[in-house]
Design an enzyme around this catalytic site. Structure first.
Site, PDB file in Angstrom:
ATOM      1  CB  THR B   1      -0.917   0.012   1.238  1.00 53.02           C
ATOM      2  OG1 THR B   1      -1.661  -1.193   1.253  1.00 53.02           O
ATOM      3  CG2 THR B   1      -1.866   1.206   1.219  1.00 53.02           C
ATOM      4  CG  ASP B  32      -7.052   0.160   5.308  1.00 58.27           C
ATOM      5  OD1 ASP B  32      -6.504  -0.868   4.878  1.00 58.27           O
ATOM      6  OD2 ASP B  32      -6.452   1.211   5.540  1.00 58.27           O
TER       7      ASP B  32
END
Lengths: 175, 134
Positions: B1, B32
């Site tokens: 990420t 998320d």
């Protein structure tokens, strides 16, 4: 109001354990992070918006195969790549997000297209891709996104699972 | 990420996050990153946040928004709010990850609860800095 700017970036917390990080690899990561900071800071130095700065910085991160996004994205258990991205600006709380996409060179730009071109906050799959095409965003072929280290990591994880092992090593999540 | 947060010369904040997910994740799993309030959040009155780590944990704690809420409602500083969420709330899940955050004054916080996080920051008139481990 201060006229100063500030920018912070991250390239993930799924780092190699310290003992396995070579000096050469560390130098490569530091150089890549510095280049990303330069891309984002250039926008802010010219008086550009925070939104443009974070978009530029994340595009640079997505273009770097060292990091788990865009060109360096990991593989799913099925050997595919699925990418997610989001962007938000704090003045009006506009936000855009995409999930489960593959093809756009820079998923963050697709997320921004959701924010700027639709009334929605999140689009997934084919609907998101159709928006990207209509917005004229660049798309890439699967070869562009394939990296051998990510493929090898998938094979190692699948072999571990086949042996009944638990893959709880944070360094292997690349997240 | 990967992610970025910024405060521009006009005091505006923004956050962006992008990810390939987790190695060998279940097809269709979404973490998320694209969930506003969990992995990405921005509010000029408090802060901008981008998260990285075990996404399900950040989702359950609404981590990015929680940092903003602690600043707005409890009067916490950026550093206090970010550290509480990462080290206390998410700290119950060792190695779950970290965040980068910036507030309206240009302060930066980058706490994480694992061994390292690829990260960097730069401010007006200061040299850029990058780091991997603590």
């Amino acid at each position: 109001m201060s006229t100063g700017y500030a920018l912070a970036i991250h390239g993930g917390a799924g780092t190699l354990p310290h003992a396995r990080m070579t000096d050469a690899a560390a130098a490569e990561y530091h150089a890549a992070l510095a280049a990303v900071l330069a891309a984002g800071e250039a926008v802010l130095q010219e008086g550009g918006s925070a939104l443009d700065a974070v978009t530029a910085a994340v595009c640079a991160l997505e273009d770097a195969p060292l990091f788990n996004s865009g060109r360096g994205a990991v593989f799913t258990a099925d050997g595919a790549q699925e990418m997610d991205a989001a962007v938000m600006e704090g003045t009006s709380r506009r936000a855009g997000a995409v999930a489960g996409v593959f093809g756009p060179r820079n998923p963050v730009r697709l997320a921004r297209a959701v924010m700027e071109r639709t009334d929605h906050v999140m689009l997934i799959g084919q609907g998101a891709l159709a928006l990207g095409r209509s917005a004229g965003l660049p798309f890439e072929e699967p070869e562009y996104f394939f990296t051998q280290p990510r493929w090898d990591a998938l094979q190692e994880t699948l072999e571990l699972r086949a042996r009944g092992g638990e893959d709880d090593d944070p360094a292997r999540r690349h997240g | 990420t990967v992610g970025a947060v910024a405060r521009d010369r006009d005091g505006r904040l923004a956050a962006a996050t992008s990810t390939g997910g987790m190695t060998a994740k279940a097809p269709g799993r979404v973490g998320d990153t694209p969930v506003i309030g969990a992995g990405t959040f921005a509010d000029d009155g408090s802060c901008a946040v981008s998260a990285t780590g075990y996404g399900e944990v950040f989702l359950r704690w609404s981590a990015a928004h929680e940092i903003s809420a602690r600043m707005r409602l409890a009067g916490a500083s950026l550093e206090e709010a970010a550290r509480h969420v990462v080290e206390v709330d998410l700290g119950a899940y060792p190695d779950s990850g970290g965040v980068i955050a910036v507030d309206a004054a240009g302060n930066i916080a980058m706490p994480f609860n694992c061994e390292g996080m690829y990260r960097g920051h730069v401010r007006t008139g200061a040299a850029a800095q990058t780091a991997i481990y603590r």
